[in-house]
Design a protein around this motif. Structure first.
Motif, PDB file in Angstrom:
ATOM      1  N   ILE A   1       0.840  -1.208   0.000  1.00 28.10           N
ATOM      2  CA  ILE A   1       0.000   0.000   0.000  1.00 28.10           C
ATOM      3  C   ILE A   1       0.876   1.260   0.000  1.00 28.10           C
ATOM      4  N   TYR A   2       2.010   1.164   0.695  1.00 23.48           N
ATOM      5  CA  TYR A   2       2.832   2.366   0.913  1.00 23.48           C
ATOM      6  C   TYR A   2       4.008   2.482  -0.050  1.00 23.48           C
ATOM      7  N   ARG A   3       4.416   1.322  -0.608  1.00 23.19           N
ATOM      8  CA  ARG A   3       5.601   1.321  -1.460  1.00 23.19           C
ATOM      9  C   ARG A   3       5.362   2.215  -2.682  1.00 23.19           C
ATOM     10  N   GLY A   4       6.302   3.079  -2.987  1.00 21.88           N
ATOM     11  CA  GLY A   4       6.197   3.927  -4.172  1.00 21.88           C
ATOM     12  C   GLY A   4       5.402   5.198  -3.952  1.00 21.88           C
ATOM     13  N   ARG A   5       4.893   5.379  -2.724  1.00 19.93           N
ATOM     14  CA  ARG A   5       4.042   6.552  -2.482  1.00 19.93           C
ATOM     15  C   ARG A   5       4.854   7.842  -2.389  1.00 19.93           C
ATOM     16  N   PHE A   6       6.022   7.772  -1.796  1.00 19.41           N
ATOM     17  CA  PHE A   6       6.888   8.952  -1.684  1.00 19.41           C
ATOM     18  C   PHE A   6       8.179   8.689  -2.447  1.00 19.41           C
ATOM     19  N   ARG A   7       8.351   9.440  -3.533  1.00 18.35           N
ATOM     20  CA  ARG A   7       9.531   9.238  -4.378  1.00 18.35           C
ATOM     21  C   ARG A   7      10.212  10.561  -4.603  1.00 18.35           C
ATOM     22  N   LEU A   8      11.552  10.526  -4.593  1.00 24.50           N
ATOM     23  CA  LEU A   8      12.291  11.722  -4.988  1.00 24.50           C
ATOM     24  C   LEU A   8      12.994  11.426  -6.302  1.00 24.50           C
ATOM     25  N   ASN A   9      12.725  12.259  -7.293  1.00 30.23           N
ATOM     26  CA  ASN A   9      13.457  12.172  -8.553  1.00 30.23           C
ATOM     27  C   ASN A   9      13.893  13.587  -8.938  1.00 30.23           C
ATOM     28  N   GLN A  10      14.582  13.688 -10.063  1.00 31.62           N
ATOM     29  CA  GLN A  10      15.147  14.973 -10.483  1.00 31.62           C
ATOM     30  C   GLN A  10      14.065  16.057 -10.579  1.00 31.62           C
ATOM     31  N   ALA A  11      12.926  15.723 -11.180  1.00 31.05           N
ATOM     32  CA  ALA A  11      11.878  16.729 -11.400  1.00 31.05           C
ATOM     33  C   ALA A  11      11.285  17.207 -10.068  1.00 31.05           C
ATOM     34  N   ILE A  12      11.029  16.263  -9.154  1.00 30.02           N
ATOM     35  CA  ILE A  12      10.437  16.636  -7.850  1.00 30.02           C
ATOM     36  C   ILE A  12      11.444  17.437  -7.040  1.00 30.02           C
ATOM     37  N   TYR A  13      12.722  17.019  -7.121  1.00 36.08           N
ATOM     38  CA  TYR A  13      13.773  17.744  -6.407  1.00 36.08           C
ATOM     39  C   TYR A  13      13.860  19.187  -6.910  1.00 36.08           C
TER      40      TYR A  13
ATOM     41  N   ASP B   1      15.288   0.938  -2.356  1.00 34.54           N
ATOM     42  CA  ASP B   1      14.528  -0.075  -3.076  1.00 34.54           C
ATOM     43  C   ASP B   1      14.368   0.419  -4.511  1.00 34.54           C
ATOM     44  N   SER B   2      15.177  -0.127  -5.405  1.00 30.93           N
ATOM     45  CA  SER B   2      15.203   0.367  -6.786  1.00 30.93           C
ATOM     46  C   SER B   2      14.235  -0.362  -7.704  1.00 30.93           C
ATOM     47  N   ARG B   3      13.396  -1.246  -7.115  1.00 31.98           N
ATOM     48  CA  ARG B   3      12.390  -1.907  -7.960  1.00 31.98           C
ATOM     49  C   ARG B   3      11.379  -0.867  -8.430  1.00 31.98           C
ATOM     50  N   GLU B   4      10.822  -1.134  -9.596  1.00 32.38           N
ATOM     51  CA  GLU B   4       9.993  -0.132 -10.260  1.00 32.38           C
ATOM     52  C   GLU B   4       8.833   0.357  -9.393  1.00 32.38           C
ATOM     53  N   ASP B   5       8.240  -0.568  -8.615  1.00 28.39           N
ATOM     54  CA  ASP B   5       7.064  -0.170  -7.831  1.00 28.39           C
ATOM     55  C   ASP B   5       7.441   0.571  -6.540  1.00 28.39           C
ATOM     56  N   ALA B   6       8.725   0.705  -6.277  1.00 32.38           N
ATOM     57  CA  ALA B   6       9.164   1.424  -5.061  1.00 32.38           C
ATOM     58  C   ALA B   6       9.909   2.687  -5.467  1.00 32.38           C
ATOM     59  N   ASN B   7      11.228   2.525  -5.719  1.00 34.07           N
ATOM     60  CA  ASN B   7      12.044   3.591  -6.301  1.00 34.07           C
ATOM     61  C   ASN B   7      11.921   4.908  -5.535  1.00 34.07           C
ATOM     62  N   GLU B   8      12.103   4.837  -4.202  1.00 29.20           N
ATOM     63  CA  GLU B   8      11.926   6.056  -3.393  1.00 29.20           C
ATOM     64  C   GLU B   8      13.001   7.108  -3.659  1.00 29.20           C
ATOM     65  N   LEU B   9      14.135   6.670  -4.247  1.00 29.25           N
ATOM     66  CA  LEU B   9      15.191   7.623  -4.623  1.00 29.25           C
ATOM     67  C   LEU B   9      15.659   7.237  -6.018  1.00 29.25           C
ATOM     68  N   ASP B  10      15.250   8.017  -6.996  1.00 29.86           N
ATOM     69  CA  ASP B  10      15.387   7.616  -8.398  1.00 29.86           C
ATOM     70  C   ASP B  10      16.837   7.690  -8.881  1.00 29.86           C
ATOM     71  N   ASN B  11      17.180   6.765  -9.765  1.00 27.37           N
ATOM     72  CA  ASN B  11      18.523   6.751 -10.370  1.00 27.37           C
ATOM     73  C   ASN B  11      18.813   8.000 -11.174  1.00 27.37           C
ATOM     74  N   ASP B  12      17.774   8.768 -11.555  1.00 32.13           N
ATOM     75  CA  ASP B  12      18.060   9.964 -12.367  1.00 32.13           C
ATOM     76  C   ASP B  12      18.738  11.062 -11.531  1.00 32.13           C
ATOM     77  N   LEU B  13      18.880  10.823 -10.215  1.00 33.97           N
ATOM     78  CA  LEU B  13      19.640  11.768  -9.372  1.00 33.97           C
ATOM     79  C   LEU B  13      21.075  11.282  -9.120  1.00 33.97           C
ATOM     80  N   ASN B  14      21.448  10.145  -9.748  1.00 34.01           N
ATOM     81  CA  ASN B  14      22.743   9.532  -9.418  1.00 34.01           C
ATOM     82  C   ASN B  14      23.946  10.449  -9.624  1.00 34.01           C
TER      83      ASN B  14
END
Ligand code: CP
Length: 338
Positions: free
Chosen positions: A248-260, A277-290
């Motif tokens: 229910i909670y996984r993937g609800r709060f994500r930080l990526n480049q656009a949100i940052y 957790d880099s799985r697609e349904d989670a990804n709380e910290l996106d690789n696009d900020l690497n």
């Protein structure tokens, strides 16, 4: 506190001067951790690295920290391969392993298990994480990282604004870090989580009683405004009795480049204790900020070695002897530390 021979179970043991002492010794460890010099100050000493729950960086970095000071490491990596599966108690395990080791690091899924183990141990024990309760060495390395990151931005820990995001109910790293920040002045905490995964009320009450500002919200984008540091956490699926509930909670709060870019100050430091957790349904910290210069997650993991070396040096009372056995490294190395 007197670190010599001490168990490290909770951040509540520390005064601010103790934290300063750990950080000062950690600074001195840099040439060793960065492979410029070798020390043999713990030659002959043995670390019992007892992990009864999965780990990558805590287990390996404690082991590396001990090796970098010249000591040897013996370890278990899960419950299945230890005699705890045959019904052996923590008491017996502690009595046995403390006969083989000079210091022990232990991780276990139960709250209070490391404190119970330490009572029976004949040598100092460091808490490597006891269930959802505490992770004191992680809090020290997180705060050490925050201090360095803010210093490079002409800021200090006192007066800083930090947002903690995700599973604040089960996340032992945020429990320990917020209780360590308790020692500092005028911190503004923005705690961003689903209603059901809020920071434990007793921690929030303690922070407020100490004069810190605490805002609790489930509105991530607004909560991200005006922070020096954003500290993300994973949904701790392993702590849910009903694993489906974590979905229910996984993937609800994500930080990526656009949100940052949309919500954070340009200088906001991005932290995460990892694993993310880099799985697609989670990804709380996106690789696009690497490649983002404010992403401090791998500076955190590098700093973990320095802080854990400092803890061993203080507990085993060799902090002022590390340089005595120092010599230059004898192999080819490339600089890979920031
Ligand atoms: N941060 C942390 O505790 O990571 P590990 O679970 O990989 O040790």
């Amino acid at each position: 506190m007197d670190f010599r021979g001490a168990h490290i179970i909770s951040v509540k043991q520390f005064e601010r001067a103790d934290v300063d002492q750990v950080f000062q010794v950690a600074d001195n460890m840099e040439p060793y951790a960065h492979r410029e010099k070798v020390s043999k100050v713990l030659d002959g000493a043995i670390l019992g690295n007892m992990f009864f729950e999965p780990s990558t960086r805590t287990r390996v970095s404690f082991g590396c920290a001990f090796n970098l000071l010249g000591g040897d490491v013996r370890e278990t990596t899960d419950v299945k391969t230890s005699s705890i599966t045959k019904g052996e108690s923590l008491y017996d395990t502690a009595r046995v392993i403390s006969g083989y080791s000079d210091v022990i690091v232990m991780r276990h899924p139960q709250v209070g298990s490391v404190a119970e183990f330490a009572k029976a141990s004949r040598v100092p024990v460091i808490n490597g994480g006891d269930g959802p309760n505490e992770h004191p060495s992680q809090a020290l390395l997180d705060l050490y990282t925050i201090k360095k990151e803010l210093h490079s931005r002409q800021r200090a820990i006192d007066g800083m604004h930090i947002a903690m995001v995700g599973d604040l109910k089960h996340g032992r790293t945020v429990h320990s870090l917020s209780q360590l920040l308790f020692l500092y002045k005028d911190i503004k905490f923005t705690l961003i989580s689903p209603e059901e995964l809020r920071m434990p009320t007793e921690i929030v009450a303690e922070l407020k009683a100490a004069g810190h500002v605490v805002i609790e919200t489930d509105d991530m984008e607004t909560g991200l405004h005006d922070n020096d540091t954003v500290y993300l956490t994973r949904i701790q699926e392993e702590r849910f009795t009903n694993k489906l509930e974590a979905d229910i909670y996984r993937g609800r709060f994500r930080l990526n480049q656009a949100i940052y870019t949309r919500n954070c100050q340009p200088n906001t430091v991005i932290m995460h204790p990892l694993p993310r957790d880099s799985r697609e349904d989670a990804n709380e910290l996106d690789n696009d900020l690497n490649q983002h210069p404010n992403l401090a997650i791998f500076r955190q993991t590098d700093n973990g070695v320095l802080v854990r070396m400092a803890l061993f040096a203080l507990i085993l009372d060799v902090a002022d002897k590390v340089d005595l056995s120092a010599k230059p490294v004898g192999w080819y190395t490339e600089s890979r530390f920031e």
